[in-house]
Each structure stands twice: as structure tokens, then as C-alpha cells.
Design a protein around this motif. Sequence first.
Motif, short mmCIF file in Angstrom:
data_model
loop_
_atom_site.label_atom_id
_atom_site.label_comp_id
_atom_site.label_asym_id
_atom_site.label_seq_id
_atom_site.Cartn_x
_atom_site.Cartn_y
_atom_site.Cartn_z
N LYS A 36 91.08 13.07 -21.40
CA LYS A 36 92.30 13.25 -20.71
C LYS A 36 92.64 13.79 -19.18
CE LYS A 36 97.24 14.95 -21.85
NZ LYS A 36 97.22 14.12 -20.37
N ARG A 39 90.74 10.41 -16.85
CA ARG A 39 91.86 8.83 -16.84
C ARG A 39 93.33 9.74 -16.06
NH1 ARG A 39 92.67 6.54 -22.64
NH2 ARG A 39 94.52 5.65 -21.25
N ASP A 40 93.61 10.63 -15.86
CA ASP A 40 94.66 11.34 -15.35
C ASP A 40 94.40 11.10 -14.06
OD1 ASP A 40 96.39 11.75 -17.54
OD2 ASP A 40 96.28 14.02 -17.85
N LYS A 43 93.93 8.08 -12.55
CA LYS A 43 95.32 7.15 -12.75
C LYS A 43 95.60 8.01 -11.16
CE LYS A 43 99.32 5.81 -15.30
NZ LYS A 43 100.26 6.46 -16.43
N SER A 58 99.54 -6.13 -10.49
CA SER A 58 98.17 -5.43 -11.30
C SER A 58 97.34 -6.70 -11.07
CB SER A 58 98.97 -5.75 -12.51
OG SER A 58 99.61 -4.49 -13.15
N ASP A 110 90.48 2.15 -18.59
CA ASP A 110 91.67 2.09 -19.00
C ASP A 110 92.70 2.36 -18.06
OD1 ASP A 110 90.62 0.38 -21.63
OD2 ASP A 110 90.84 2.86 -22.84
N ALA A 111 92.41 4.14 -17.36
CA ALA A 111 92.91 4.01 -16.32
C ALA A 111 93.55 3.38 -15.45
CB ALA A 111 92.22 5.83 -15.05
N LYS A 113 93.83 0.39 -15.40
CA LYS A 113 95.02 -0.76 -16.23
C LYS A 113 96.43 0.64 -16.73
CE LYS A 113 95.39 -0.86 -20.38
NZ LYS A 113 96.15 -0.99 -21.74
N ASP A 114 96.30 1.65 -16.93
CA ASP A 114 97.83 2.17 -17.09
C ASP A 114 98.50 2.74 -15.58
OD1 ASP A 114 96.81 2.81 -19.53
OD2 ASP A 114 96.41 4.60 -19.25
N ASP A 120 95.35 -5.80 -17.31
CA ASP A 120 94.45 -5.54 -18.54
C ASP A 120 92.82 -4.51 -18.36
OD1 ASP A 120 94.61 -4.52 -21.20
OD2 ASP A 120 92.69 -6.14 -21.97
N ASP A 121 91.96 -4.45 -18.89
CA ASP A 121 90.90 -3.41 -18.61
C ASP A 121 89.75 -5.02 -19.05
OD1 ASP A 121 91.05 -3.37 -21.53
OD2 ASP A 121 90.09 -1.38 -21.31
#
Length: 162
Positions: A36, A39-40, A43, A58, A110-111, A113-114, A120-121
Motif C-alpha cells: 500500500k 502504490r500510494d 500514484k 489514460s 496497478d498504481a 492504472k489507479d 489498464d495494466d
Amino acid sequence: MTAPALQLTVYGTPGPQGSKNRNAAGALYESSAKVKPWRDAVKSAALDALHHDDAWQSIREAVRLEVVFTLPRPKHHYGTGRNAGVLKPSAPKFPTGKPDTDKLLRSTQDALKDAGVLLDDSVVTDTTAAKRYVLTGVDTLRTPGAVIRVWRLTDPSKEPTP
């Protein structure tokens, strides 16, 4: 080589994503507590970079993702006493243990993408990833983190060379 569509420098300890554990109630959770925060951090760096680009959308087409993860050296790689802070001759040059490169990529994608970098990945068709220790090569940082580059692969004649 063309310029990347996006280049980021992210600071923080890279966290792998993929391994899951179950709690007493049977619910799944990430086995790494570093996922987490990592990823934060990715992002946040991506959002900061895109903050000034009002036209950014995107990426929907194929992309090449290049990531150099900078990991901290374990304490046992260094001497003690008067040799504290001195790297032992037996210390490995490359981080061959955990975390796995593919799991680091998974959390990073994933990050991205977020953050809205990638739709999308699944649009990532080409990847280059490396794990290195702090200050041991090209694109390594002074502290743990990563250098991330994303290229659009819309024109095959302008694709970056691996």
C-alpha cells in the motif's frame, strides 16, 4: 529513441504485490505491508507529474514500461565496529532475493492504472525491469524507490530499443 510519454522518479521502499494470506475470518489480504505505501507513492508521483498536463488521458494503446527499482542493502552486507558502513567484500552486487521483480512490477502497474497513466495494466506489452541496490548503476537512486518510464508504441518505427 523517442522521448517517453511519462518519466517518474518515485521515492519509497518498493513493495511487491501478489502473495495473499488469510486472516482468522478467512478474508484475503496482501502479505506484504509495503504494498500500500508503495502504490500510494507511485500514484502520488504520477499524479504530481500529470497535474500540469490538462490534456492527459489514460493511455489506451500499447506501451513499453521500463522500471529500475532501487532497493536498500540489508544491514548484514556491511561490517561492524570500525568497519561499520563499509560494504563487505562478500556482499552481492545484485539483489537476488525477495522481493520478486514480477511482483514489484505488478504493484507498480496497478498504481499507474489507479493514477490514470494507463487505462489498464493490460496495455503494457513490453517491459524492462531491474532490481538494483542504492547507487549501484544507471538510474539507481540515493534512497529506495524507482525510476519509471512509459513509452507509447503507436508507431513501430519510433519504438524504443530495448
